[in-house]
Motif scaffolding. Structure first.
Motif, PDB file in Angstrom:
ATOM      1  N   LYS A 139       0.821  -1.215   0.000  1.00  0.00           N
ATOM      2  CA  LYS A 139       0.000   0.000   0.000  1.00  0.00           C
ATOM      3  C   LYS A 139       0.853   1.263   0.000  1.00  0.00           C
ATOM      4  CE  LYS A 139      -4.272  -1.330   2.361  1.00  0.00           C
ATOM      5  NZ  LYS A 139      -4.271  -2.785   2.403  1.00  0.00           N
ATOM      6  N   LEU A 140       1.941   1.257   0.787  1.00  0.00           N
ATOM      7  CA  LEU A 140       2.765   2.459   0.900  1.00  0.00           C
ATOM      8  C   LEU A 140       3.375   2.815  -0.462  1.00  0.00           C
ATOM      9  CD1 LEU A 140       3.889   4.612   2.816  1.00  0.00           C
ATOM     10  CD2 LEU A 140       5.827   3.096   3.280  1.00  0.00           C
ATOM     11  N   GLN A 141       3.908   1.801  -1.131  1.00  0.00           N
ATOM     12  CA  GLN A 141       4.512   2.038  -2.443  1.00  0.00           C
ATOM     13  C   GLN A 141       3.469   2.547  -3.440  1.00  0.00           C
ATOM     14  OE1 GLN A 141       7.163  -1.140  -3.990  1.00  0.00           O
ATOM     15  NE2 GLN A 141       6.033  -0.815  -5.885  1.00  0.00           N
TER      16      GLN A 141
ATOM     17  N   PRO B 226      -1.634  -1.887   8.281  1.00  0.00           N
ATOM     18  CA  PRO B 226      -0.500  -2.722   7.856  1.00  0.00           C
ATOM     19  C   PRO B 226      -0.226  -2.451   6.377  1.00  0.00           C
ATOM     20  CG  PRO B 226      -2.328  -4.062   8.721  1.00  0.00           C
ATOM     21  CD  PRO B 226      -2.841  -2.670   8.606  1.00  0.00           C
ATOM     22  N   ILE B 227       1.044  -2.328   6.003  1.00  0.00           N
ATOM     23  CA  ILE B 227       1.391  -2.010   4.609  1.00  0.00           C
ATOM     24  C   ILE B 227       0.893  -3.105   3.666  1.00  0.00           C
ATOM     25  CG2 ILE B 227       3.386  -1.776   3.030  1.00  0.00           C
ATOM     26  CD1 ILE B 227       4.709  -0.094   5.264  1.00  0.00           C
ATOM     27  N   TYR B 228       0.908  -4.361   4.144  1.00  0.00           N
ATOM     28  CA  TYR B 228       0.375  -5.474   3.349  1.00  0.00           C
ATOM     29  C   TYR B 228      -0.958  -5.975   3.918  1.00  0.00           C
ATOM     30  CZ  TYR B 228       4.623  -5.834   0.565  1.00  0.00           C
ATOM     31  OH  TYR B 228       5.654  -5.581  -0.304  1.00  0.00           O
ATOM     32  N   GLY B 229      -1.795  -5.068   4.373  1.00  0.00           N
ATOM     33  CA  GLY B 229      -3.057  -5.483   4.996  1.00  0.00           C
ATOM     34  C   GLY B 229      -4.138  -5.766   3.969  1.00  0.00           C
ATOM     35  N   SER B 230      -5.219  -6.404   4.449  1.00  0.00           N
ATOM     36  CA  SER B 230      -6.397  -6.585   3.601  1.00  0.00           C
ATOM     37  C   SER B 230      -7.617  -6.820   4.478  1.00  0.00           C
ATOM     38  CB  SER B 230      -6.206  -7.771   2.655  1.00  0.00           C
ATOM     39  OG  SER B 230      -6.138  -8.955   3.402  1.00  0.00           O
ATOM     40  N   LYS B 231      -8.792  -6.666   3.850  1.00  0.00           N
ATOM     41  CA  LYS B 231     -10.076  -6.937   4.512  1.00  0.00           C
ATOM     42  C   LYS B 231     -10.288  -6.126   5.792  1.00  0.00           C
ATOM     43  CE  LYS B 231     -11.108 -11.163   2.372  1.00  0.00           C
ATOM     44  NZ  LYS B 231     -10.449 -12.273   1.846  1.00  0.00           N
TER      45      LYS B 231
ATOM     46  N   ARG C 143      -8.345  -5.613   8.215  1.00  0.00           N
ATOM     47  CA  ARG C 143      -7.788  -6.211   9.430  1.00  0.00           C
ATOM     48  C   ARG C 143      -6.618  -5.400   9.967  1.00  0.00           C
ATOM     49  NH1 ARG C 143      -7.992 -12.173   6.867  1.00  0.00           N
ATOM     50  NH2 ARG C 143      -6.650 -11.102   5.390  1.00  0.00           N
ATOM     51  N   GLY C 144      -6.496  -5.381  11.278  1.00  0.00           N
ATOM     52  CA  GLY C 144      -5.324  -4.774  11.920  1.00  0.00           C
ATOM     53  C   GLY C 144      -5.235  -3.264  11.745  1.00  0.00           C
ATOM     54  N   ILE C 145      -6.395  -2.607  11.612  1.00  0.00           N
ATOM     55  CA  ILE C 145      -6.419  -1.151  11.420  1.00  0.00           C
ATOM     56  C   ILE C 145      -6.629  -0.452  12.772  1.00  0.00           C
ATOM     57  CG2 ILE C 145      -7.795   0.727  10.407  1.00  0.00           C
ATOM     58  CD1 ILE C 145      -8.092  -0.924   7.922  1.00  0.00           C
ATOM     59  N   THR C 146      -5.885   0.627  13.013  1.00  0.00           N
ATOM     60  CA  THR C 146      -6.036   1.414  14.245  1.00  0.00           C
ATOM     61  C   THR C 146      -6.391   2.850  13.865  1.00  0.00           C
ATOM     62  OG1 THR C 146      -4.325   0.072  15.314  1.00  0.00           O
ATOM     63  CG2 THR C 146      -4.855   2.173  16.357  1.00  0.00           C
ATOM     64  N   ILE C 147      -7.470   3.359  14.451  1.00  0.00           N
ATOM     65  CA  ILE C 147      -7.863   4.745  14.187  1.00  0.00           C
ATOM     66  C   ILE C 147      -7.623   5.536  15.476  1.00  0.00           C
ATOM     67  CG2 ILE C 147      -9.788   6.259  13.534  1.00  0.00           C
ATOM     68  CD1 ILE C 147     -11.103   3.626  12.339  1.00  0.00           C
ATOM     69  N   ILE C 148      -6.903   6.626  15.383  1.00  0.00           N
ATOM     70  CA  ILE C 148      -6.617   7.422  16.581  1.00  0.00           C
ATOM     71  C   ILE C 148      -7.127   8.846  16.364  1.00  0.00           C
ATOM     72  CG2 ILE C 148      -4.837   8.261  18.191  1.00  0.00           C
ATOM     73  CD1 ILE C 148      -3.058   5.972  17.333  1.00  0.00           C
ATOM     74  N   GLU C 149      -7.972   9.305  17.281  1.00  0.00           N
ATOM     75  CA  GLU C 149      -8.508  10.657  17.191  1.00  0.00           C
ATOM     76  C   GLU C 149      -8.209  11.407  18.475  1.00  0.00           C
ATOM     77  OE1 GLU C 149     -12.736  10.850  16.512  1.00  0.00           O
ATOM     78  OE2 GLU C 149     -12.607  12.972  15.944  1.00  0.00           O
TER      79      GLU C 149
ATOM     80  N   ASN D 125       6.622  -3.823  15.280  1.00  0.00           N
ATOM     81  CA  ASN D 125       7.390  -3.662  14.043  1.00  0.00           C
ATOM     82  C   ASN D 125       6.779  -2.517  13.229  1.00  0.00           C
ATOM     83  OD1 ASN D 125       8.915  -3.940  11.764  1.00  0.00           O
ATOM     84  ND2 ASN D 125       7.975  -5.874  11.102  1.00  0.00           N
ATOM     85  N   PRO D 126       7.006  -1.274  13.704  1.00  0.00           N
ATOM     86  CA  PRO D 126       6.320  -0.130  13.082  1.00  0.00           C
ATOM     87  C   PRO D 126       6.604   0.009  11.588  1.00  0.00           C
ATOM     88  CG  PRO D 126       7.942   0.599  14.728  1.00  0.00           C
ATOM     89  CD  PRO D 126       7.860  -0.880  14.826  1.00  0.00           C
ATOM     90  N   ALA D 127       7.780  -0.462  11.141  1.00  0.00           N
ATOM     91  CA  ALA D 127       8.126  -0.300   9.716  1.00  0.00           C
ATOM     92  C   ALA D 127       7.173  -1.067   8.804  1.00  0.00           C
ATOM     93  CB  ALA D 127       9.559  -0.754   9.478  1.00  0.00           C
ATOM     94  N   SER D 128       6.399  -2.001   9.376  1.00  0.00           N
ATOM     95  CA  SER D 128       5.467  -2.739   8.515  1.00  0.00           C
ATOM     96  C   SER D 128       4.076  -2.086   8.487  1.00  0.00           C
ATOM     97  CB  SER D 128       5.368  -4.197   8.972  1.00  0.00           C
ATOM     98  OG  SER D 128       4.781  -4.247  10.247  1.00  0.00           O
ATOM     99  N   PHE D 129       3.981  -0.864   9.046  1.00  0.00           N
ATOM    100  CA  PHE D 129       2.705  -0.129   9.033  1.00  0.00           C
ATOM    101  C   PHE D 129       2.882   1.230   8.364  1.00  0.00           C
ATOM    102  CE2 PHE D 129       2.321  -3.047  12.542  1.00  0.00           C
ATOM    103  CZ  PHE D 129       0.978  -3.417  12.555  1.00  0.00           C
TER     104      PHE D 129
END
Ligand SMILES: Nc1ncnc2c1ncn2[C@@H]1O[C@H](COP(=O)(O)OP(=O)(O)O)[C@@H](O)[C@H]1O
Ligand SMILES: [Mg+2]
Length: 358
Positions: free
Chosen positions: A115-117, A157-162, A164-170, A214-218
């Protein structure tokens, strides 16, 4: 002859059921007859190491029969993958075949799911740069800086899908409101599994270190307030495909409305599919179409074997379009999008290839 490459489980299933009306083979047979071209169904893994031959299920148009035999690999092959390919051996094989001018249309490389790329690629183009949410690889400094600038951010996650593993911070007046979707494979079909917590400003560092080993993967990204339907945010999944004229075409579009309490629109996170007509999006239709076709053309320069994409996009509360992500193994539901359009594009390549040798 046009090749159909499918996962071996699908091929084994086909071997048992190919004469049934709704079999994959029977759908392609309709098209093979129409275009008078033979078919060859095989599993990519079964291609011999010298790359020349494959054990396949071969349909002859002239004889109208299906025989299992070992044949030379067709020059044009439709890939029916529902997952990205990570196995380096398979990727090497794909690349060696490409060098020999053997096409595997839509072979979905794992790296295409980065996703990042993909955000960075689009951000580097003037026509998209204001339509891609500001995005950076995750670090604590970057997270703080984005929260300061935008008030609300999403970490994915940079390789996430569906979803999953999403964090929303407000950030609100007194604390951070945090919502997290589960990252496990089985956490589907509702938003009840989403975790909501509030933490004081002073606890953000602790939360960060506990949650992102492993923050580099997000990646961290500005949260975009999507347009809403009955108080629920929605986004759009558009499918673009190359057609029989070698042109990108928008072949499907549907809106996805987030679950009542959810903020995420993925169907796997409780989102709901809603037709465009109910949402009255007619006035955006031309812009959406143009936006998606331009995105497809841009990615196709980088991944020229790709002939279909599922593009997630959203309309914000001011009516502006935003790119959310591209999926290179998009789900399709109609006969035309599953069979006809990909086949006609393959046929285009096939006849073009033949012409080279005439
Ligand atoms: N920047 C954003 N602003 C608002 N909502 C977002 C944003 N990014 C993602 N979302 C929500 O999260 C969902 C999942 O994000 P997406 O990037 O498509 O990842 P996935 O591959 O998990 O589907 C989107 O469909 C959308 O509902
Ligand atoms: Mg998505």
């Amino acid at each position: 002859m046009i090749g159909i490459s499918m996962p071996s489980v699908t091929l084994n299933h086909e071997l048992k059921h190919c004469y049934e009306n709704n079999s994959i083979f029977n759908q392609y047979k309709i098209l093979a007859k129409k275009y008078q071209v033979d078919l060859c169904m095989f599993s990519f893994r079964q291609i011999s190491t010298n790359l020349k031959r494959v054990d396949a299920l071969v349909y002859s148009c002239m004889q109208d029969n299906l025989i299992r035999k070992t044949v030379a690999l067709p020059r044009v092959n439709i890939v029916r993958n529902t997952r990205y390919v990570l196995d380096q051996g398979q990727i090497n094989k794909f690349e060696r075949l490409r060098d020999q001018d053997i096409h595997f249309i839509n072979f979905p490389l794992y790296r295409q799911a980065n996703k990042l790329q993909n955000y960075e690629l689009l951000q580097s183009h003037d026509q998209f740069k204001n339509h891609v949410p500001p995005t950076k690889r995750l670090s604590f400094e970057q997270l703080n800086s984005f929260i300061r600038q935008y008030g609300k951010v999403v970490i994915k996650p940079i390789y996430g899908s569906k979803g999953r593993g999403i964090t929303i911070i407000e950030k609100d007046q007194v604390q951070y409101q945090i919502c997290q979707t589960p990252s496990g494979k089985n956490a589907f079909r509702n938003s009840r599994n989403q975790k909501m917590v509030s933490i004081p400003y002073s606890q953000l560092k602790k939360f960060y270190h506990e949650n992102f080993r492993n923050p580099a993967s997000f990646l961290v990204q500005q949260w975009i307030p999507f347009k809403e339907f009955n108080g629920r945010p929605f986004d759009i999944r558009a499918v673009v495909q190359k057609n029989g004229k070698n042109k990108w075409q928008l072949t499907s579009r549907v809106a996805r409305v987030a679950n009542k309490k959810g903020q995420i629109t993925n169907l796997s996170q409780g989102g709901e599919m809603v037709s465009f007509s109910i949402l009255h999006l007619e006035k955006y239709y031309m812009d959406i179409r143009e936006f998606c076709l331009e995105i497809a053309q841009t990615f196709a320069k980088l991944y020229p074997w790709t002939a279909e994409m599922g593009i997630d996009l959203a309309i914000d509360k001011n009516g502006k379009l935003w790119y959310i992500e591209t999926n290179f193994c998009p789900e399709k539901t109609r006969w035309a999008t599953i069979y006809k359009t990909p086949f006609e594009y393959a046929y285009y390549l096939y006849t073009r290839d033949l012409n080279i040798y005439l």
